[in-house]
Motif scaffolding. Structure first.
Motif, mmCIF file in Angstrom:
data_model
loop_
_atom_site.group_PDB
_atom_site.id
_atom_site.type_symbol
_atom_site.label_atom_id
_atom_site.label_comp_id
_atom_site.label_asym_id
_atom_site.label_seq_id
_atom_site.Cartn_x
_atom_site.Cartn_y
_atom_site.Cartn_z
ATOM 1 N N SER A 163 0.828 -1.207 0.000
ATOM 2 C CA SER A 163 0.000 0.000 0.000
ATOM 3 C C SER A 163 0.864 1.261 0.000
ATOM 4 C CB SER A 163 -0.952 0.004 1.192
ATOM 5 O OG SER A 163 -0.253 0.157 2.410
ATOM 6 N N LEU A 164 2.000 1.225 0.677
ATOM 7 C CA LEU A 164 2.907 2.382 0.660
ATOM 8 C C LEU A 164 3.503 2.588 -0.731
ATOM 9 C CD1 LEU A 164 4.753 1.874 4.056
ATOM 10 C CD2 LEU A 164 3.086 3.663 3.494
ATOM 11 N N MET A 165 3.918 1.495 -1.359
ATOM 12 C CA MET A 165 4.462 1.595 -2.721
ATOM 13 C C MET A 165 3.400 2.136 -3.676
ATOM 14 S SD MET A 165 7.653 0.739 -3.061
ATOM 15 C CE MET A 165 7.713 0.506 -4.810
ATOM 16 N N GLN A 166 2.197 1.597 -3.595
ATOM 17 C CA GLN A 166 1.118 2.019 -4.484
ATOM 18 C C GLN A 166 0.813 3.500 -4.313
ATOM 19 O OE1 GLN A 166 -0.148 0.081 -6.880
ATOM 20 N NE2 GLN A 166 -1.171 1.912 -7.604
ATOM 21 N N ARG A 167 0.803 3.960 -3.087
ATOM 22 C CA ARG A 167 0.525 5.380 -2.824
ATOM 23 C C ARG A 167 1.573 6.282 -3.480
ATOM 24 N NH1 ARG A 167 -0.828 8.318 2.849
ATOM 25 N NH2 ARG A 167 -0.023 10.349 2.332
ATOM 26 N N ARG A 168 2.847 5.922 -3.364
ATOM 27 C CA ARG A 168 3.901 6.766 -3.956
ATOM 28 C C ARG A 168 3.884 6.667 -5.475
ATOM 29 N NH1 ARG A 168 5.681 11.261 -2.643
ATOM 30 N NH2 ARG A 168 5.025 10.450 -0.638
ATOM 31 N N ILE A 169 3.619 5.495 -6.028
ATOM 32 C CA ILE A 169 3.512 5.347 -7.486
ATOM 33 C C ILE A 169 2.384 6.211 -8.022
ATOM 34 C CG2 ILE A 169 2.897 3.727 -9.333
ATOM 35 C CD1 ILE A 169 4.463 1.585 -7.672
ATOM 36 N N GLU A 170 1.244 6.181 -7.342
ATOM 37 C CA GLU A 170 0.117 7.020 -7.771
ATOM 38 C C GLU A 170 0.474 8.499 -7.685
ATOM 39 O OE1 GLU A 170 -3.149 5.691 -5.343
ATOM 40 O OE2 GLU A 170 -3.294 3.780 -6.424
ATOM 41 N N TYR A 171 1.182 8.884 -6.647
ATOM 42 C CA TYR A 171 1.612 10.276 -6.508
ATOM 43 C C TYR A 171 2.541 10.668 -7.666
ATOM 44 C CZ TYR A 171 3.940 14.422 -4.778
ATOM 45 O OH TYR A 171 4.456 15.693 -4.668
ATOM 46 N N CYS A 172 3.498 9.806 -7.958
ATOM 47 C CA CYS A 172 4.456 10.093 -9.047
ATOM 48 C C CYS A 172 3.736 10.182 -10.394
ATOM 49 C CB CYS A 172 5.545 9.029 -9.096
ATOM 50 S SG CYS A 172 6.668 9.087 -7.688
ATOM 51 N N ASP A 173 2.809 9.274 -10.636
ATOM 52 C CA ASP A 173 2.046 9.313 -11.884
ATOM 53 C C ASP A 173 1.244 10.591 -12.010
ATOM 54 O OD1 ASP A 173 3.066 6.881 -12.685
ATOM 55 O OD2 ASP A 173 1.276 5.726 -12.115
ATOM 56 N N ALA A 174 0.690 11.071 -10.902
ATOM 57 C CA ALA A 174 -0.134 12.287 -10.928
ATOM 58 C C ALA A 174 0.693 13.575 -11.022
ATOM 59 C CB ALA A 174 -1.010 12.341 -9.672
ATOM 60 N N HIS A 175 1.992 13.481 -10.713
ATOM 61 C CA HIS A 175 2.854 14.681 -10.682
ATOM 62 C C HIS A 175 4.022 14.570 -11.666
ATOM 63 C CE1 HIS A 175 0.697 14.918 -6.856
ATOM 64 N NE2 HIS A 175 0.796 16.219 -7.029
ATOM 65 N N LYS A 176 3.770 14.028 -12.827
ATOM 66 C CA LYS A 176 4.831 13.890 -13.850
ATOM 67 C C LYS A 176 5.193 15.241 -14.420
ATOM 68 C CE LYS A 176 3.818 9.227 -15.267
ATOM 69 N NZ LYS A 176 3.438 8.338 -16.308
#
Length: 156
Positions: A143-156
């Motif tokens: 869940s921690l990995m998924q949260r950061r991946i989603e953040y990175c995808d949203a802030h490209k």
């Protein structure tokens, strides 16, 4: 499941360091840094407390937990992190020399090898992610990995 940032209290930072020390107790890199089994967990807790203090300034420290466990911790360095102040850097070096003595040269070799492999483009660097030994296999670290991946995808 609750995900929070770790920065609010000394106790919370200590808990994060304890989780990571538990997660990496038998890791080959931990064994290399701290070969003495009897002192390894204590030294890992101290090492992760230094890392956590740095990443609170230079990135993010996140915790995932649920009602039944001590949780998972992810330690991220932000792209283009702010430099530590002179006093922060001095405190880090001083603590390392006092707490780790002879292990400092092994820490430097491991650090150099890690940083030599980093890509040159700015990126979120996952310095550590771990789940307390008694809380593994519950999807907390995922869940921690998924949260950061989603953040990175949203802030490209």
């Amino acid at each position: 499941m609750i995900i929070t940032s770790c920065a609010s209290s000394k106790d919370e930072k200590r808990q994060c360091a304890t989780v990571l020390a538990s997660a990496f107790l038998d890791d080959p890199a931990s064994q290399y840094l701290f070969p003495d089994e009897e002192s390894r967990e204590r030294k890992l807790e101290k090492m992760y407390s230094i890392v956590i203090d740095q990443m609170i300034v230079q990135g993010k420290v996140e915790i995932a937990s649920d009602a039944n466990c001590r949780g998972s911790v992810a330690v991220w360095q932000a792209p283009l992190p702010p430099a530590l102040t002179y006093m922060q850097a001095f405190a880090t070096i001083a603590k390392s020399l006092v707490w780790f003595g002879g292990a400092c040269s092994r820490m430097q070799r491991l650090y150099d090898a890690t940083w030599d492999a980093h890509p040159s483009m700015p990126h979120w660097y996952l310095a550590a992610i771990g789940t307390h030994f008694g809380s593994q296999s519950r999807g907390l670290a995922r869940s921690l990995m998924q949260r950061r991946i989603e953040y990175c995808d949203a802030h490209k």
